[in-house]
Design an enzyme around this catalytic site. Structure first.
Site, PDB file in Angstrom:
ATOM      1  N   TYR A   1       6.030  -2.901 -23.217  1.00  0.00           N
ATOM      2  CA  TYR A   1       4.890  -2.180 -23.262  1.00  0.00           C
ATOM      3  C   TYR A   1       4.390  -2.323 -24.883  1.00  0.00           C
ATOM      4  O   TYR A   1       4.984  -3.240 -26.003  1.00  0.00           O
ATOM      5  CB  TYR A   1       5.430  -1.041 -23.091  1.00  0.00           C
ATOM      6  CG  TYR A   1       5.220  -0.360 -22.049  1.00  0.00           C
ATOM      7  CD1 TYR A   1       5.309  -0.445 -20.557  1.00  0.00           C
ATOM      8  CD2 TYR A   1       7.236   0.157 -21.770  1.00  0.00           C
ATOM      9  CE1 TYR A   1       5.166  -0.864 -19.594  1.00  0.00           C
ATOM     10  CE2 TYR A   1       7.649  -0.225 -20.521  1.00  0.00           C
ATOM     11  CZ  TYR A   1       7.049   0.182 -18.899  1.00  0.00           C
ATOM     12  OH  TYR A   1       7.148   0.357 -18.156  1.00  0.00           O
TER      13      TYR A   1
ATOM     14  N   CYS B   1       9.945   7.958 -16.684  1.00  0.00           N
ATOM     15  CA  CYS B   1       9.305   8.120 -15.640  1.00  0.00           C
ATOM     16  C   CYS B   1       9.267   8.788 -14.299  1.00  0.00           C
ATOM     17  O   CYS B   1      10.498   8.441 -13.600  1.00  0.00           O
ATOM     18  CB  CYS B   1       7.995   6.593 -15.603  1.00  0.00           C
ATOM     19  SG  CYS B   1       7.679   6.332 -16.798  1.00  0.00           S
TER      20      CYS B   1
ATOM     21  N   ARG C   1      12.821   4.188 -29.441  1.00  0.00           N
ATOM     22  CA  ARG C   1      13.399   3.131 -28.679  1.00  0.00           C
ATOM     23  C   ARG C   1      12.764   1.520 -28.698  1.00  0.00           C
ATOM     24  O   ARG C   1      12.252   0.987 -29.016  1.00  0.00           O
ATOM     25  CB  ARG C   1      12.535   3.653 -27.114  1.00  0.00           C
ATOM     26  CG  ARG C   1      13.806   3.029 -25.973  1.00  0.00           C
ATOM     27  CD  ARG C   1      13.890   3.357 -24.633  1.00  0.00           C
ATOM     28  NE  ARG C   1      15.198   3.711 -24.634  1.00  0.00           N
ATOM     29  CZ  ARG C   1      16.011   4.506 -23.177  1.00  0.00           C
ATOM     30  NH1 ARG C   1      15.008   4.317 -22.341  1.00  0.00           N
ATOM     31  NH2 ARG C   1      16.419   4.831 -23.769  1.00  0.00           N
TER      32      ARG C   1
ATOM     33  N   GLN D   1       9.154  10.886 -25.523  1.00  0.00           N
ATOM     34  CA  GLN D   1       8.914   9.697 -25.591  1.00  0.00           C
ATOM     35  C   GLN D   1       6.955   8.925 -25.787  1.00  0.00           C
ATOM     36  O   GLN D   1       6.090   9.499 -24.671  1.00  0.00           O
ATOM     37  CB  GLN D   1       9.307   9.277 -24.868  1.00  0.00           C
ATOM     38  CG  GLN D   1       9.378   7.041 -24.399  1.00  0.00           C
ATOM     39  CD  GLN D   1      10.182   6.392 -23.989  1.00  0.00           C
ATOM     40  OE1 GLN D   1       9.395   6.440 -23.065  1.00  0.00           O
ATOM     41  NE2 GLN D   1      11.020   5.856 -24.369  1.00  0.00           N
TER      42      GLN D   1
ATOM     43  N   ALA E   1       7.340   8.174 -21.076  1.00  0.00           N
ATOM     44  CA  ALA E   1       6.697   7.612 -21.571  1.00  0.00           C
ATOM     45  C   ALA E   1       5.501   7.961 -21.042  1.00  0.00           C
ATOM     46  O   ALA E   1       4.931   8.207 -20.245  1.00  0.00           O
ATOM     47  CB  ALA E   1       6.915   6.167 -20.746  1.00  0.00           C
TER      48      ALA E   1
ATOM     49  N   PRO F   1      14.792   9.647 -21.481  1.00  0.00           N
ATOM     50  CA  PRO F   1      13.586   9.513 -20.887  1.00  0.00           C
ATOM     51  C   PRO F   1      12.823   8.185 -19.549  1.00  0.00           C
ATOM     52  O   PRO F   1      13.718   8.222 -19.313  1.00  0.00           O
ATOM     53  CB  PRO F   1      12.818   8.375 -22.005  1.00  0.00           C
ATOM     54  CG  PRO F   1      13.301   7.111 -22.673  1.00  0.00           C
ATOM     55  CD  PRO F   1      14.546   8.415 -22.326  1.00  0.00           C
TER      56      PRO F   1
ATOM     57  N   ARG G   1      19.771   7.481 -14.277  1.00  0.00           N
ATOM     58  CA  ARG G   1      20.388   7.433 -13.310  1.00  0.00           C
ATOM     59  C   ARG G   1      21.368   8.684 -12.864  1.00  0.00           C
ATOM     60  O   ARG G   1      21.073   8.997 -11.477  1.00  0.00           O
ATOM     61  CB  ARG G   1      20.239   6.468 -12.603  1.00  0.00           C
ATOM     62  CG  ARG G   1      19.256   4.775 -12.666  1.00  0.00           C
ATOM     63  CD  ARG G   1      19.162   3.218 -12.612  1.00  0.00           C
ATOM     64  NE  ARG G   1      20.219   3.039 -12.984  1.00  0.00           N
ATOM     65  CZ  ARG G   1      20.099   1.965 -13.524  1.00  0.00           C
ATOM     66  NH1 ARG G   1      20.195   1.600 -12.340  1.00  0.00           N
ATOM     67  NH2 ARG G   1      21.140   1.656 -14.414  1.00  0.00           N
TER      68      ARG G   1
HETATM   69  C1  LIG Z   1      12.970   6.548 -12.786  1.00  0.00           C
HETATM   70  C2  LIG Z   1      13.709   5.181 -14.327  1.00  0.00           C
HETATM   71  C3  LIG Z   1      12.300   6.248 -15.112  1.00  0.00           C
HETATM   72  C4  LIG Z   1      12.245   5.296 -16.714  1.00  0.00           C
HETATM   73  N1  LIG Z   1      11.260   5.842 -17.186  1.00  0.00           N
HETATM   74  C5  LIG Z   1      11.297   5.229 -18.574  1.00  0.00           C
HETATM   75  C6  LIG Z   1      10.269   5.883 -19.811  1.00  0.00           C
HETATM   76  O1  LIG Z   1       9.827   6.244 -19.292  1.00  0.00           O
HETATM   77  N2  LIG Z   1      10.763   5.178 -20.621  1.00  0.00           N
HETATM   78  C7  LIG Z   1      12.157   4.995 -20.647  1.00  0.00           C
HETATM   79  O2  LIG Z   1      11.900   4.320 -22.146  1.00  0.00           O
HETATM   80  N3  LIG Z   1      13.037   3.686 -20.106  1.00  0.00           N
HETATM   81  C8  LIG Z   1      12.725   4.533 -18.440  1.00  0.00           C
HETATM   82  N4  LIG Z   1      13.423   4.270 -17.583  1.00  0.00           N
HETATM   83  C9  LIG Z   1      15.067   3.246 -18.317  1.00  0.00           C
HETATM   84  C10 LIG Z   1      16.166   4.445 -18.841  1.00  0.00           C
HETATM   85  O3  LIG Z   1      15.523   5.044 -19.544  1.00  0.00           O
HETATM   86  C11 LIG Z   1      17.558   4.281 -18.925  1.00  0.00           C
HETATM   87  O4  LIG Z   1      17.392   3.495 -20.110  1.00  0.00           O
HETATM   88  C12 LIG Z   1      17.981   2.943 -17.933  1.00  0.00           C
HETATM   89  O5  LIG Z   1      17.271   3.848 -16.486  1.00  0.00           O
HETATM   90  C13 LIG Z   1      19.259   2.578 -18.064  1.00  0.00           C
HETATM   91  O6  LIG Z   1      20.464   4.148 -17.805  1.00  0.00           O
HETATM   92  P1  LIG Z   1      21.072   4.211 -16.898  1.00  0.00           P
HETATM   93  O7  LIG Z   1      21.632   3.466 -16.384  1.00  0.00           O
HETATM   94  O8  LIG Z   1      21.936   5.479 -17.373  1.00  0.00           O
HETATM   95  O9  LIG Z   1      20.052   4.903 -15.425  1.00  0.00           O
HETATM   96  C14 LIG Z   1      13.447   4.719 -17.114  1.00  0.00           C
HETATM   97  C15 LIG Z   1      15.164   4.461 -15.277  1.00  0.00           C
HETATM   98  C16 LIG Z   1      14.262   4.614 -14.733  1.00  0.00           C
HETATM   99  C17 LIG Z   1      15.445   4.640 -14.136  1.00  0.00           C
END
Ligand SMILES: Cc1cc2nc3c(=O)[nH]c(=O)nc-3n(C[C@H](O)[C@H](O)[C@H](O)COP(=O)(O)O)c2cc1C
Length: 373
Positions: free
Chosen positions: A186, A28, A234, A102, A60, A26, A331
């Site tokens: 949250y 945002c 989560r 989510q 989210a 997920p 990412r």
């Molecule tokens: C732009 C952005 C928005 C995110 N929004 C959420 C979200 O809405 N809900 C959530 O649980 N985690 C959110 N995260 C966390 C990611 O789901 C993930 O757990 C975190 O970036 C680590 O993974 P990665 O190293 O592959 O980026 C967000 C991360 C990024 C970069």
């Protein structure tokens, strides 16, 4: 013919079969208008649908307007939100991918600015006014942030009902999976963590009491969410802080979640105090994999690993060594919407082009064949 990498083995969860183990985590987008999805969401998700993912979990999405993190977050608190969300679901289904959402309530971390506007609480004199925030206890996430109102029991019950209503709307929008947001500071996480929950009623104190709110949310959703559709949760598996939530606490929670028909625990960490993006700053590849492994072993439930998994070889190793059942990536998908294709190439998939839609695969396969001959 080479064997299929584990990353590309389908996974059946209740009545839903994911075509591979690759999940878009997920993220945002801060690009909604009054909670409604926009053209941005279609373009953004279109990339992943074409890229061949097994499942994407949408960002989210607030179960109430006050439960949105920022004014730009998606909402599912009104029947009018369903149509925009269903268009995103249709995109995924048209390409054989599953779509999840989510469901969340941001609690004391609601009413904040978009990250590119400097994060932190909304400014009372700004263009978008702040709104009152809610939490188990009247403790701000960070000094200087909004002080939330401690929820009454009646208000807790209203939020639990809002999760159930949101789940019904998610089903109407056609989602295959619901993920409950129990992480990153949250609302559900703030009930779980002793650092943010100092209540003395049945929602605070012992671990059993601190679990009460998340379990009530799961029970309310499970009562309306079709039996053949999977439920994910989560968790911030640990607060990484003295006096905070521990891996053992989350293993105990995961056992209770499993008993209430949760199918997968998505294992993240951190975020109880501090900025929304705190959990993203840890630099080591696969840093949260041991958490997914601990929950999987301790509670006997499927887990999803997430966090700095960028290389196909690491993703494959995590699955091969039974540390997790699904791999979530955030990412890395921003720069490479066709990551599954990259992974198929890197891991020696017998037909990597098959990961992509025919409109692309046909030409890429032909180019590869002509390069060989
Ligand atoms: C732009 C952005 C928005 C995110 N929004 C959420 C979200 O809405 N809900 C959530 O649980 N985690 C959110 N995260 C966390 C990611 O789901 C993930 O757990 C975190 O970036 C680590 O993974 P990665 O190293 O592959 O980026 C967000 C991360 C990024 C970069």
């Amino acid at each position: 013919m080479a064997a299929l990498p584990r990353l590309f083995e389908p996974m059946a969860l209740r009545g839903v079969t994911l075509k591979n183990r690759i999940v878009v985590a997920p993220m945002c987008q801060y690009s909604a208008v009054d909670g409604h999805a926009t053209e941005w969401h279609l373009a953004h998700h279109g990339r992943f649908a074409l890229g061949g993912v097994g499942l994407t979990i949408l960002e989210a999405t607030g179960v109430t307007a006050a439960g949105r993190i920022t004014p730009g977050c998606l909402g599912i608190y009104d029947d009018g939100h369903v149509e925009g969300l269903s268009r995103i679901v249709d995109l995924y289904h048209a390409h054989g991918s599953a779509a999840g959402i989510q469901l969340g309530h941001a609690g004391r971390k609601a009413s904040t600015r978009r990250p590119w506007d400097g994060a932190g609480p909304l400014d009372p004199d700004g263009r978008e006014p702040p709104w009152p925030t809610l939490a188990p206890s009247a403790l701000p996430a960070v000094e200087g942030w909004h002080t939330p109102k401690a929820l009454t029991k009646a208000e807790i019950a209203e939020i639990v009902d809002a999760f159930a209503l949101a789940a019904k709307r998610a089903d109407r929008a056609g989602f295959d999976v619901i993920e409950i947001h129990g992480a990153h500071g949250y609302l559900a996480h703030t009930f779980m963590s002793p650092l943010s929950n100092t209540r003395t009623d049945e929602y605070g104190g012992s671990l059993a009491n601190r679990m009460r709110f998340p379990l009530e949310v799961v029970e309310a959703i499970a009562a309306v969410w079709p039996q053949d559709k999977p439920l994910f949760y989560r968790a911030s598996v640990t607060d990484n802080a003295e006096g905070g939530l521990t891996v053992e606490d989350t293993v105990a929670l995961a056992r209770e979640l499993k008993a209430r028909r949760v199918d997968v625990i998505d294992c993240s960490s951190g975020g109880i105090a501090g900025s929304v993006s705190l959990q993203m700053v840890l630099p080591k590849p696969g840093f949260q994999v041991p958490l997914a492994e601990a929950v999987r072993e301790g509670a006997g439930i499927a887990t999803m690993a997430v966090g700095m998994i960028t290389e196909p070889e690491l993703a494959e190793e995590i699955l091969q060594s039974d540390k997790a059942d699904l791999i979530a990536i955030a990412r890395e998908f921003l720069s490479d919407g066709a990551w599954p294709y990259r992974a198929a190439e890197a891991l020696g998939h017998p037909d990597p082009f098959a990961v992509l839609p025919q409109q692309y695969a046909f030409y890429l396969r032909r180019r590869a064949q002509s390069a060989k001959s």
